[in-house]
Design an enzyme around this catalytic site. Structure first.
Site, PDB file in Angstrom:
ATOM      1  N   THR A 238       0.841  -1.185   0.000  1.00 14.57           N
ATOM      2  CA  THR A 238       0.000   0.000   0.000  1.00 14.57           C
ATOM      3  C   THR A 238       0.886   1.248   0.000  1.00 14.57           C
ATOM      4  O   THR A 238       1.973   1.224   0.548  1.00 14.57           O
ATOM      5  CB  THR A 238      -0.848  -0.057   1.286  1.00 14.57           C
ATOM      6  OG1 THR A 238      -1.699  -1.181   1.172  1.00 14.57           O
ATOM      7  CG2 THR A 238      -1.654   1.206   1.525  1.00 14.57           C
ATOM      8  N   ARG A 266     -13.874  -8.076  -1.157  1.00 17.86           N
ATOM      9  CA  ARG A 266     -13.283  -7.678   0.132  1.00 17.86           C
ATOM     10  C   ARG A 266     -12.839  -6.211   0.130  1.00 17.86           C
ATOM     11  O   ARG A 266     -12.148  -5.769  -0.762  1.00 17.86           O
ATOM     12  CB  ARG A 266     -12.088  -8.595   0.423  1.00 17.86           C
ATOM     13  CG  ARG A 266     -11.310  -8.234   1.684  1.00 17.86           C
ATOM     14  CD  ARG A 266     -10.041  -7.472   1.368  1.00 17.86           C
ATOM     15  NE  ARG A 266      -9.210  -7.316   2.573  1.00 17.86           N
ATOM     16  CZ  ARG A 266      -8.088  -6.602   2.615  1.00 17.86           C
ATOM     17  NH1 ARG A 266      -7.656  -6.002   1.533  1.00 17.86           N
ATOM     18  NH2 ARG A 266      -7.408  -6.498   3.726  1.00 17.86           N
ATOM     19  N   VAL A 267     -13.264  -5.471   1.137  1.00 23.04           N
ATOM     20  CA  VAL A 267     -12.832  -4.091   1.319  1.00 23.04           C
ATOM     21  C   VAL A 267     -11.870  -4.066   2.498  1.00 23.04           C
ATOM     22  O   VAL A 267     -12.182  -4.575   3.572  1.00 23.04           O
ATOM     23  CB  VAL A 267     -14.035  -3.165   1.606  1.00 23.04           C
ATOM     24  CG1 VAL A 267     -13.569  -1.709   1.744  1.00 23.04           C
ATOM     25  CG2 VAL A 267     -15.091  -3.293   0.515  1.00 23.04           C
ATOM     26  N   GLY A 268     -10.686  -3.503   2.283  1.00 26.30           N
ATOM     27  CA  GLY A 268      -9.704  -3.414   3.354  1.00 26.30           C
ATOM     28  C   GLY A 268      -9.843  -2.112   4.135  1.00 26.30           C
ATOM     29  O   GLY A 268     -10.883  -1.447   4.090  1.00 26.30           O
ATOM     30  N   ASP A 269      -8.770  -1.758   4.836  1.00 21.21           N
ATOM     31  CA  ASP A 269      -8.840  -0.593   5.720  1.00 21.21           C
ATOM     32  C   ASP A 269      -8.625   0.736   5.006  1.00 21.21           C
ATOM     33  O   ASP A 269      -9.016   1.784   5.519  1.00 21.21           O
ATOM     34  CB  ASP A 269      -7.772  -0.715   6.812  1.00 21.21           C
ATOM     35  CG  ASP A 269      -6.355  -0.766   6.219  1.00 21.21           C
ATOM     36  OD1 ASP A 269      -6.150  -1.509   5.243  1.00 21.21           O
ATOM     37  OD2 ASP A 269      -5.479  -0.068   6.732  1.00 21.21           O
ATOM     38  N   THR A 289      -0.655   0.863   6.650  1.00 24.43           N
ATOM     39  CA  THR A 289      -0.381  -0.199   5.690  1.00 24.43           C
ATOM     40  C   THR A 289      -0.194  -1.497   6.456  1.00 24.43           C
ATOM     41  O   THR A 289       0.543  -1.538   7.442  1.00 24.43           O
ATOM     42  CB  THR A 289       0.879   0.102   4.849  1.00 24.43           C
ATOM     43  OG1 THR A 289       1.251  -1.106   4.161  1.00 24.43           O
ATOM     44  CG2 THR A 289       2.049   0.562   5.699  1.00 24.43           C
ATOM     45  N   GLY A 290      -0.877  -2.541   6.011  1.00 22.45           N
ATOM     46  CA  GLY A 290      -0.740  -3.813   6.714  1.00 22.45           C
ATOM     47  C   GLY A 290      -1.977  -4.664   6.511  1.00 22.45           C
ATOM     48  O   GLY A 290      -2.661  -4.542   5.495  1.00 22.45           O
ATOM     49  N   GLY A 292      -5.368  -5.306   6.579  1.00 23.66           N
ATOM     50  CA  GLY A 292      -6.459  -4.352   6.652  1.00 23.66           C
ATOM     51  C   GLY A 292      -7.504  -4.683   7.696  1.00 23.66           C
ATOM     52  O   GLY A 292      -8.034  -3.801   8.374  1.00 23.66           O
TER      53      GLY A 292
END
Lengths: 371, 371
Positions: A238, A266-269, A289-290, A292
């Site tokens: 990211t 899928r939706v991440g952070d 970043t990581g 999510g």
């Protein structure tokens, strides 16, 4: 490690462990507070007492946290360093010219999206179906206005589409086909699927498919014990930027291709305000970043801001508490800047591609904890 | 109103206005803190000192906040009250039997999704394209595990799909076609588009389309000055539940059809952890209803939790600060419960369909501020 393990056994999620420390700090703050004239008891009162004036502007950038091997081939390492240096220079020069932080973080993230080294824009990872689904968010700390998109697949620069959501729509977050329709309305630059192609990402996706086939469909991601370099590396990458401008305003922007082999929309952070992206002039600006899901569940970005704004921790300590004590080793990292121009870059992975610069002449690029 | 206007002029977003109050409270807390044995300085330390023991369990529910006319026809009012009473009874009985809070909030929200009065599940509003796109989220305050879906259109009970995201996937938030594919994999109950149809919602959509046509395509939602009953009513109607169970664990669940005439795959606050839905045993559980974009930008749910957890405000005061001082009149409301069993239901709209019950015999349904 013992400390981390111990902290996980206790319900310390809201930093209650730090109550006594907080009480001490706040007893001090109380003394300081009574010395501040009533009409200036606004946001400045939260800053460290008698702190020296900070730099006039400051910026931090990242290109992802994860397992970054020390024996990274020199040419590859140089490509990362070159891209980060160019991005940081772009941001530094813009802030020095007096540009607004929200413009600068968009510009810098746009540059990093175009760089094929990172998992955002060109170079984004492949989904389970062999596509690219990109997420991005931007937030203006002065107004708390935010714009974000998730699951876009034809937009060259998702961060600029997120900026248009902020500027031109009444909404904050647009998803999938709807976000594409918004992109149509806005006339942003579109690209074919092949634009995002980078062989390294394709190979990673093929390996993920092979692993999945070998291990059965059950093993679908985070719950796996497999922390191979391949997989960890693919999960990170990211890009993001946070900045303080000459007018004292903060902004944050983040962009990502998400997880290799992700499925189910899928939706991440990243596009979640308060998880992977957050900016608030009263506290700080954060880009994460990581993994999510961990960032969402722990509302990482706004938790750091709350520890600064309500918990009255210094920025670096707030970031450390969240990354080292609430998350687990390997989860990821953040870059963050506050309105004094203090910068913290904290990660619990072996490395994080990052850079920091400010008006006092700081200009540095780093990958691991030591140079 | 003067107070609200004044607070908006100052950068008080992180409650810095409350610093001096916070210092006072924390000076008191510091005294209390030193009296707590070191090994109990965990989450209990954040609770009010010497508070009487609270109820063994507690629950609050809502069916949306908005402009609810006082001259609501009696039959219509009774239908709301009956649905809310049944939902609250279901939750009360389950908690009294010792069921887990995360199970109870799912069960109660599922019931409210099935009730055609509310804008969730059956009775959801129409999108710009005449469809229904449903959002839901659930969060377990013990583990901080969460599951959410956005933009599902064939799932009878989105809250139960969100629960499956929590239980069966490594992810937190699934969107659109991807979430539908996950629903396929999970084998949840599906319905045709006509299942969601309620004439009142259809008429509201037709009116919205007519307004849009009359006023041009520019006027796309929040930025409109038009606060007609029609429109405001259509924007609200989300359902939610928060609960404390006999084991001391908190949970929150929220479900909605979103905005009438919404477009571009707009995602509101409901499926965003920390915005419309949040639960954390160390602080409180929150479910929100109102203008989703405001709830996202102000991270309403987790901000209340942070004011409780870090700011050490009592629950009711934390909810009041966020709803009355950070949001603007008409934005919406929240229901929230903490681990002492305290319940706060705060809204800045004319009404909020709501109910509260606890182990000490409280059982009440309300719509406006006075009965």
């Amino acid at each position: 490690m013992n400390r981390l393990a111990a902290s996980r056994r206790r319900p310390s999620v809201f930093g209650i462990d730090f109550l006594c420390l907080g009480c001490l700090l706040l007893s001090l703050a109380f003394v300081a507070c009574t010395e501040v004239p009533a009409d200036s008891a606004g946001s400045e009162a939260a800053l460290p007492v008698a702190a020296p004036p900070g730099p006039a502007w400051a910026i931090a950038i990242h290109g992802g946290a994860g397992v970054i091997e020390r024996d990274l081939p020199e040419a590859e390492k140089q490509a990362y360093v070159t891209a980060l240096t160019s991005a940081l220079t772009l941001g530094r020069d813009a802030l020095d010219r007096g540009e607004r932080s929200v413009d600068v973080v968009e510009k810098v993230v746009r540059f990093l999206e175009d760089a094929p080294q990172f998992n955002a824009g060109k170079g984004a990872v492949f989904t389970h179906q062999g596509k690219h689904e990109l997420d991005a968010a931007i937030m203006d700390g002065e107004t708390l206005e935010a714009g974000a998109v998730t699951g876009v697949s034809t937009v060259k620069n998702p961060i600029s589409l997120a900026r248009l959501v902020l500027e031109k729509s009444p909404h904050v977050l647009l998803a999938g086909a709807g976000a594409e329709a918004f992109a149509d309305d806005m006339g942003v630059e579109r690209v074919g699927d092949q634009y995002f192609f980078v062989k390294r990402r394709y190979d990673a996706w093929q390996r993920a498919l092979a692993r999945e086939k070998a291990e059965g469909e059950q093993r679908l991601g985070l719950d796996s014990g497999d922390k191979s370099t391949d997989e960890s590396d693919d999960k990170h990458g990211t890009v993001g930027a946070v900045a303080l401008d000459r007018d004292g305003h903060l902004a944050a922007a983040t962009s990502t291709g998400g997880l290799t082999n992700k499925r189910w929309g899928r939706v991440g952070d990243v596009p979640i305000v308060g998880a992977g992206t957050y900016a608030n002039d009263a506290a700080c600006a954060v880009s994460g970043t990581g993994i999510g899901e961990k960032f969402i569940r722990h509302t990482v970005a706004v938790d750091i801001a709350a520890l600064v704004g309500y918990g009255h921790l210094p920025l670096a300590e707030a970031a450390r508490v969240v990354i080292e004590e609430k998350l687990e080793p390997g989860d990821g990292g953040v870059i963050t800047v506050d309105r004094t121009g203090a910068i913290a870059m904290v990660f619990n992975t072996p490395g994080m591609f990052r850079g920091a610069a400010d008006a006092d002449g700081r200009f540095e690029i780093a990958i691991w904890n030591d140079p």
